[in-house]
Write a protein that holds these residues in place. Structure first.
Motif, PDB file in Angstrom:
ATOM      1  N   ARG B  29       0.824  -1.207   0.000  1.00 45.31           N
ATOM      2  CA  ARG B  29       0.000   0.000   0.000  1.00 45.31           C
ATOM      3  C   ARG B  29       0.859   1.258   0.000  1.00 45.31           C
ATOM      4  O   ARG B  29       0.587   2.222  -0.699  1.00 45.31           O
ATOM      5  N   GLU B  30       1.930   1.200   0.802  1.00 46.98           N
ATOM      6  CA  GLU B  30       2.836   2.346   0.886  1.00 46.98           C
ATOM      7  C   GLU B  30       3.494   2.585  -0.483  1.00 46.98           C
ATOM      8  O   GLU B  30       3.590   3.718  -0.942  1.00 46.98           O
ATOM      9  N   LEU B  31       3.888   1.488  -1.146  1.00 44.80           N
ATOM     10  CA  LEU B  31       4.496   1.619  -2.465  1.00 44.80           C
ATOM     11  C   LEU B  31       3.527   2.270  -3.434  1.00 44.80           C
ATOM     12  O   LEU B  31       3.895   3.129  -4.233  1.00 44.80           O
ATOM     13  N   MET B  32       2.251   1.852  -3.342  1.00 51.81           N
ATOM     14  CA  MET B  32       1.229   2.393  -4.218  1.00 51.81           C
ATOM     15  C   MET B  32       1.059   3.883  -3.988  1.00 51.81           C
ATOM     16  O   MET B  32       0.974   4.664  -4.926  1.00 51.81           O
ATOM     17  N   ARG B  33       1.030   4.248  -2.721  1.00 51.22           N
ATOM     18  CA  ARG B  33       0.878   5.660  -2.376  1.00 51.22           C
ATOM     19  C   ARG B  33       2.025   6.461  -2.990  1.00 51.22           C
ATOM     20  O   ARG B  33       1.815   7.526  -3.547  1.00 51.22           O
ATOM     21  N   ARG B  34       3.240   5.899  -2.871  1.00 49.90           N
ATOM     22  CA  ARG B  34       4.401   6.624  -3.410  1.00 49.90           C
ATOM     23  C   ARG B  34       4.284   6.801  -4.915  1.00 49.90           C
ATOM     24  O   ARG B  34       4.563   7.857  -5.447  1.00 49.90           O
ATOM     25  N   ARG B  35       3.861   5.722  -5.608  1.00 51.70           N
ATOM     26  CA  ARG B  35       3.753   5.824  -7.066  1.00 51.70           C
ATOM     27  C   ARG B  35       2.683   6.835  -7.445  1.00 51.70           C
ATOM     28  O   ARG B  35       2.849   7.592  -8.393  1.00 51.70           O
ATOM     29  N   ALA B  36       1.555   6.835  -6.686  1.00 51.33           N
ATOM     30  CA  ALA B  36       0.453   7.719  -7.023  1.00 51.33           C
ATOM     31  C   ALA B  36       0.872   9.168  -6.878  1.00 51.33           C
ATOM     32  O   ALA B  36       0.536  10.006  -7.709  1.00 51.33           O
ATOM     33  N   ARG B  37       1.630   9.453  -5.817  1.00 54.87           N
ATOM     34  CA  ARG B  37       1.992  10.837  -5.529  1.00 54.87           C
ATOM     35  C   ARG B  37       2.834  11.438  -6.638  1.00 54.87           C
ATOM     36  O   ARG B  37       2.815  12.642  -6.850  1.00 54.87           O
ATOM     37  N   SER B  38       3.582  10.612  -7.339  1.00 53.41           N
ATOM     38  CA  SER B  38       4.473  11.177  -8.345  1.00 53.41           C
ATOM     39  C   SER B  38       3.938  10.959  -9.757  1.00 53.41           C
ATOM     40  O   SER B  38       4.680  11.015 -10.718  1.00 53.41           O
ATOM     41  N   HIS B  39       2.632  10.675  -9.895  1.00 60.29           N
ATOM     42  CA  HIS B  39       2.078  10.403 -11.214  1.00 60.29           C
ATOM     43  C   HIS B  39       1.229  11.581 -11.683  1.00 60.29           C
ATOM     44  O   HIS B  39       0.100  11.759 -11.237  1.00 60.29           O
ATOM     45  N   GLY B  40       1.774  12.387 -12.590  1.00 63.35           N
ATOM     46  CA  GLY B  40       1.083  13.583 -13.040  1.00 63.35           C
ATOM     47  C   GLY B  40      -0.250  13.283 -13.706  1.00 63.35           C
ATOM     48  O   GLY B  40      -1.258  13.925 -13.414  1.00 63.35           O
ATOM     49  N   GLY B  41      -0.275  12.299 -14.596  1.00 62.41           N
ATOM     50  CA  GLY B  41      -1.495  11.967 -15.324  1.00 62.41           C
ATOM     51  C   GLY B  41      -2.625  11.595 -14.399  1.00 62.41           C
ATOM     52  O   GLY B  41      -3.770  12.043 -14.563  1.00 62.41           O
ATOM     53  N   LEU B  42      -2.290  10.811 -13.387  1.00 66.09           N
ATOM     54  CA  LEU B  42      -3.320  10.366 -12.448  1.00 66.09           C
ATOM     55  C   LEU B  42      -3.847  11.555 -11.653  1.00 66.09           C
ATOM     56  O   LEU B  42      -5.058  11.715 -11.483  1.00 66.09           O
ATOM     57  N   ILE B  43      -2.952  12.414 -11.211  1.00 68.48           N
ATOM     58  CA  ILE B  43      -3.376  13.549 -10.387  1.00 68.48           C
ATOM     59  C   ILE B  43      -4.249  14.493 -11.210  1.00 68.48           C
ATOM     60  O   ILE B  43      -5.326  14.904 -10.784  1.00 68.48           O
TER      61      ILE B  43
END
Lengths: 345, 310, 360
Positions: B29-43
């Motif tokens: 979950r922590e890894l997922m959070r990290r990936r999400a935070r740095s994903h411009g398209g998703l944000i």
């Protein structure tokens, strides 16, 4: 009948010691491979009329290379693969008459690959708690306590209880798998290559643990392996398999000392002990492992066998049984007298 | 000879404990959070989608007018940037004098409800078929594959057109028709993933514990395909919005005066040349929404199952 | 792949038994790999030398850096890896200073590599013959016929019957053992001076393993090829190696001849490792084992990396870099303990127990 079957206590179990606990009789398993509109289905005899038995509290090692059918045999013992023919007796009663859940509480597995044997989306608590959940044993905090207890027994730190498998090392994962197997207090544990995916130092930890747990819980192990070094360390009884058949079986020291079957000799000869004064062994066996879809006629080992005789390619060797165990080889049947025993090669 | 005899002075027995040896690697979950935070398209995409959804939910309270309220004296007023635009109607009015912004906002409610419900239905149908087929294999899988092949050979738009013309266009009908026409992707993906998972040893371990098939499907397999389902759902949403718009545009979907994005485009059609904003605005909304959903879906895939790229 | 060269003029003879220059001389090799969580210090200050015709074993458990070391020598590491070394001299040329084109000319020619899984290193859409000839044609100025003759000659050498027929087959038609033989034949096409074999028998059955190792040893003798054998299996090391480097957590913790390492291991890790192996006659006894797990190599760390699992660890093991103690040229260990401490307590003599159970 009550859902939860009370298992016999330690004292009771000790009283019935040395009796046959699991007995496989003429067990066979055939797979149908391929077969579609355009190709004909083929039969693959993964396990072919295997007779093995294990007494309570003993360790039966099943040894063989890939394609020998040892894993298939293990899965049949676990009840997750029905045999094509033959039967299995547990405490003298046919396994086919025992319902799946009851059987599951008595026989549990430990698999080879600690990376695929744990569900990556579950925490350690959920993984070890699954058998308890399935059998409706305890709930909530009581279940967690039981999980923690077994974790402690197998040497897992309590702080790992909420971590996921990918956060654990190979050895820790294998300990989780062992904890999951033991949490329902089974009598028999089928260990399918439990250490072959682990590093040497971790392998020793796990082997020691398995030996300790066996003494502590009076467990019976079916230990499936290709590594004779490991098998020699842990086994009481040995069955050597080649292409779906048991070629030699008996007490460990008898099989290892006498090595009557040429394949047993080759297998033992290929164990590389860490001794620099010894060179590489010359196995004197044929190279190619034959195609399991088309097993050779007669004795399956004859194309690779250094002592092959004309009869070997024609007639399937009968079982020869004496106090030292069982061997399927023409060297020990009527055609080849025991004078030609290939020990002193 | 005891170890203490050999040990040089200053040695302590027992492993030393240091932080670097004790830290656990991060959880999934922590890894997922990290990936999400740095994903411009998703944000960016996810942010836009969330904004539209929030506006759609709050519409009854924040919409300036009743979307059905006709005011024939205020017909075809330009939007605020037009020559005769006024602050009273930010996006102007339509041919019947209804406030266009309000209609667009209520249209979002209808369009998004339809696509969300339809996606839910198709996800449930597709994932169930896929997981069951992949797990059991054999004849059951043969049947599932047959269903998938039949479904893939049907042109979705043509079939929905004919179905709508038979049962009539209502929101409920649209949800079910679209839902039952877009489950194939879920089935294909979950089936292949389940087939790989079936051979993993944790499934064998669950079987050996005596777990029922239902339990294995729900608690062992489903969590492992959930990420894939979410990713497909986010991508299929865009397709479903388009289908709904097309059907409504053709007059076979949502029936007037209920507003939906597709219907707004259809209504604006007759004024296309002298009041282009009537189709440009809803058209642009659909376009932006589809792009945002696709961006978010791609981002979700990168974040949830990065191993599944390509 | 970023390469930093640390110039060092103090060239010393490194290891080896002292006859002539080593074939491969690696000094101060360090590999850092950028990973999402930081920098992975995969290999730290690794030095070793391989003499012509000898078998050099790099031993260690998973993640110890043994494979990364070999890939660094082959210059096969991905772009995210940073390599630094004083030198990697191969036949007198510094591999770090070569251009990509020059290194391509060496790989498959003077430098051969065999991987664990032969299936991944053979191309499934070309025949065996095609792939063998291709290697030869790329590096030799010769015709296809000569290449085919060489391929047939080598297939015979690696013990494959009816080579002409086998050359026409595809990789998937062969068993694992046969595929590994093919791989070996392929690496031998251009008579390499150095062969790097990374766990060449791990994917094979035990009886096949013994045969492949025997084959490697015979071919090595015949072609006078030096062999770097990377393995986790101390049994293979004992039977194959002339000299050994034991790696742990990216560092070489002990080096020496095979006889020295097995008879008188110095580093606590080497000793622990030897005690872990179940040998004949150990039934009923507890195996020695090394408690704990390998530390993460991500981020900065200092001191001895083995200290969390070491029964002798103390305060002085926590700080600074532990130096490699040289006992004699080519024999050393990375520990602050005095040589010869506690040997009798921790090890067995493998020669006496093991020989009883081996078929010869």
């Amino acid at each position: 009948m009550n859902q939860i079957i009370e298992l016999p206590g330690r004292a009771e179990r000790a009283a019935t010691d040395a009796s046959v606990l699991l007995d496989c009789r003429n067990l066979s398993r055939t797979f149908i491979v391929g077969g579609s509109l355009f190709s004909k289905a083929k039969e693959l005899r993964a396990v072919d009329r295997v007779n093995v038995s294990v007494r309570r509290g003993e360790v039966l090692a099943i040894v063989g290379e890939s394609g020998s059918g040892k894993t298939t045999l293990g899965r049949m013992m676990l009840g997750i693969l029905p045999p094509t023919s033959g039967e299995m007796l547990l405490d003298g009663k046919p396994v086919s008459g025992i319902d799946r859940k009851t059987l599951a509480r008595r026989i549990q597995p430990i698999f080879q690959d600690p990376y695929s044997s744990l569900n990556p989306r579950k925490t350690v608590a959920q993984i070890i708690g699954l058998p308890l959940a399935v059998h409706g044993i305890e709930a909530g905090a009581a279940r967690d306590r039981r999980v923690e207890e077994i974790m402690e027994r197998v040497g897992l730190s309590r702080r790992l209880i909420h971590s996921y498998p990918n956060q654990l090392s190979g050895g820790q994962r294998q300990r989780v798998a062992i904890a999951r197997a033991l949490v329902v207090q089974p009598e028999i544990v089928v260990c399918d290559e439990p250490t072959s995916a682990l590093d040497v130092s971790v392998q020793a930890q796990i082997l020691n643990l398995l030996v300790d747990l066996r003494n502590e819980f009076n467990l019976t192990y079916i230990f499936i392996s290709h590594d004779l070094g490991v098998v020699e360390y842990i086994a009481d009884q040995l069955a050597v398999m080649y292409m779906g058949q048991v070629v030699e079986a008996g007490p460990r020291h008898e099989v290892l000392e006498q090595r009557r079957h040429p394949y047993t000799q080759a297998l033992l000869g290929s164990v590389l002990t860490p001794d620099p004064s010894l060179g590489l062994p010359d196995l004197q066996i044929g190279r190619g492992f034959p195609d399991i879809m088309h097993p050779p006629s007669g004795c399956h080992f004859h194309p690779r066998c250094p002592s092959a005789m004309p009869v070997c390619s024609a007639v399937e060797p009968p079982a020869f049984r004496d106090s030292a165990g069982l061997v399927h080889c023409h060297l020990f049947s009527g055609e080849g007298s025991s004078a030609t025993r290939p020990i002193a090669q | 000879m005891a170890i203490s005899d050999i040990n040089p002075a200053g040695f302590v027995r027992g492993p030393a404990s240091d932080e670097i040896f004790e830290a656990l690697p991060p959880s999934p979950r922590e890894l997922m959070r990290r990936r999400a935070r740095s994903h411009g398209g998703l944000i960016f995409g996810g942010g836009f989608v969330l904004l539209v959804v929030a506006l759609a939910i709050l519409t009854p309270w924040i919409a300036p007018y009743d979307p059905y309220n006709q005011d024939l004296s205020a017909r075809l007023i330009d939007p605020i940037w037009g020559a005769k635009g006024s602050w009273a109607h930010l996006l102007g009015t339509d041919a019947l004098g209804r406030d266009f912004l309000s209609r667009l906002m209520y249209g979002a409610r209808v369009s998004l409800t339809i696509s969300a419900c339809a996606s839910l239905i198709s996800a449930i149908v597709g994932a169930t078929l896929g997981i069951v087929g992949g797990y059991f294999g054999g004849r059951i899988d043969g049947f599932v594959s047959y269903l998938i092949n039949v479904k893939l050979s049907l042109p979705p738009l043509l079939v929905s057109l004919s179905l709508v013309s038979v049962v009539g266009g209502s929101v409920t009908a649209l949800i079910f028709i679209i839902g039952f026409l877009t489950w194939d992707r879920y089935a294909v993906v979950t089936r292949s993933v389940s087939m790989q998972l079936r051979n993993q040893e944790f499934i064998a371990a669950a079987q050996a514990v005596g777990a029922s098939h239902t339990r294995i499907l729900l608690t062992e397999l489903l969590p492992n395909v959930m990420n894939q389902i979410i990713v497909i759902a986010s991508l299929e949403m865009a397709v479903v919005i388009l289908i709904e718009s097309v059907l409504s545009f053709l007059g076979l979907g949502v029936q007037p005066p209920t507003p939906s994005w597709g219907l707004l485009v259809a209504e604006g059609r007759s004024f296309m040349f002298f009041k282009p904003y009537l189709i440009v605005i809803p058209g642009l909304t659909i376009f932006l929404m589809v792009i945002a959903i696709n961006l978010a879906g791609d981002g979700l895939r990168d974040v949830l199952s990065p191993e599944g790229r390509n | 792949m970023t390469i930093t060269q640390v110039r060092d003029t103090s060239v010393q003879p490194n290891g080896g038994s002292g006859h002539g220059a080593p074939l491969l001389d690696v000094r101060g090799l360090t590999v850092d790999i950028a990973v999402p969580a930081g920098t992975l210090h995969a290999v730290s200050d690794v030095s070793f030398a391989v003499n012509p015709g000898e078998t050099f074993c790099i031993v260690g458990e998973s993640g110890c850096g043994k494979t990364i070391t070999s890939l660094a020598v082959m210059r096969l590491l991905p772009k995210t890896a940073r390599i630094a070394a004083q030198r990697i001299l191969f036949e007198g040329r510094d591999l770090l200073g070569l251009s990509d084109k020059e290194i391509l000319g060496l790989r498959g020619n003077r430098l051969g590599m065999i991987f664990q899984d032969p299936m991944t290193s053979l191309n499934p859409v070309f025949t065996i013959g095609n792939q063998l000839e291709e290697v030869y044609l790329r590096h030799r100025n010769s015709g296809r016929r000569e290449a085919r003759e060489r391929a047939e000659f080598l297939l015979e050498k690696v013990g494959i019957q009816s080579p002409a027929m086998r050359l026409g087959q595809y990789p998937h038609q062969l068993s694992g053992g046969l595929r590994q033989r093919m791989m070996i034949a392929m690496t031998l096409m251009c008579e390499p001076a150095l062969l790097i074999a990374d766990e060449p028998t791990t994917a094979l059955d035990v009886t096949v393993q013994a045969q492949i190792l025997q084959l490697l040893k015979n071919l090595q003798r015949e072609f006078r090829t030096a062999l770097i054998l990377i393995t986790h299996d101390l049994g293979i090391v004992a039977r194959m190696a002339d000299r050994v480097a034991i790696m742990y957590a990216g560092r070489v913790v002990e080096t020496g001849t095979s006889a020295e390492i097995f008879a008188a291991p110095q580093h606590p890790y080497t000793r622990g490792l030897l005690a872990c192996i179940p040998v004949p006659g150990s039934q009923g006894k507890r195996l020695g084992s090394i408690p704990g797990i390998v530390p993460s190599l991500i981020g900065e760390n200092e001191g001895c990396m083995f200290r969390n699992r070491c029964p002798y660890a103390g305060e002085s093991c926590r700080h600074g870099e532990i130096a490699l103690r040289e006992l004699s040229p080519g024999r050393g260990y990375r520990c602050i303990l005095e040589p010869g401490h506690a040997i009798s307590e921790a090890t067995r003599e493998p020669a006496t127990t093991a020989s009883q159970a081996t078929v010869q």
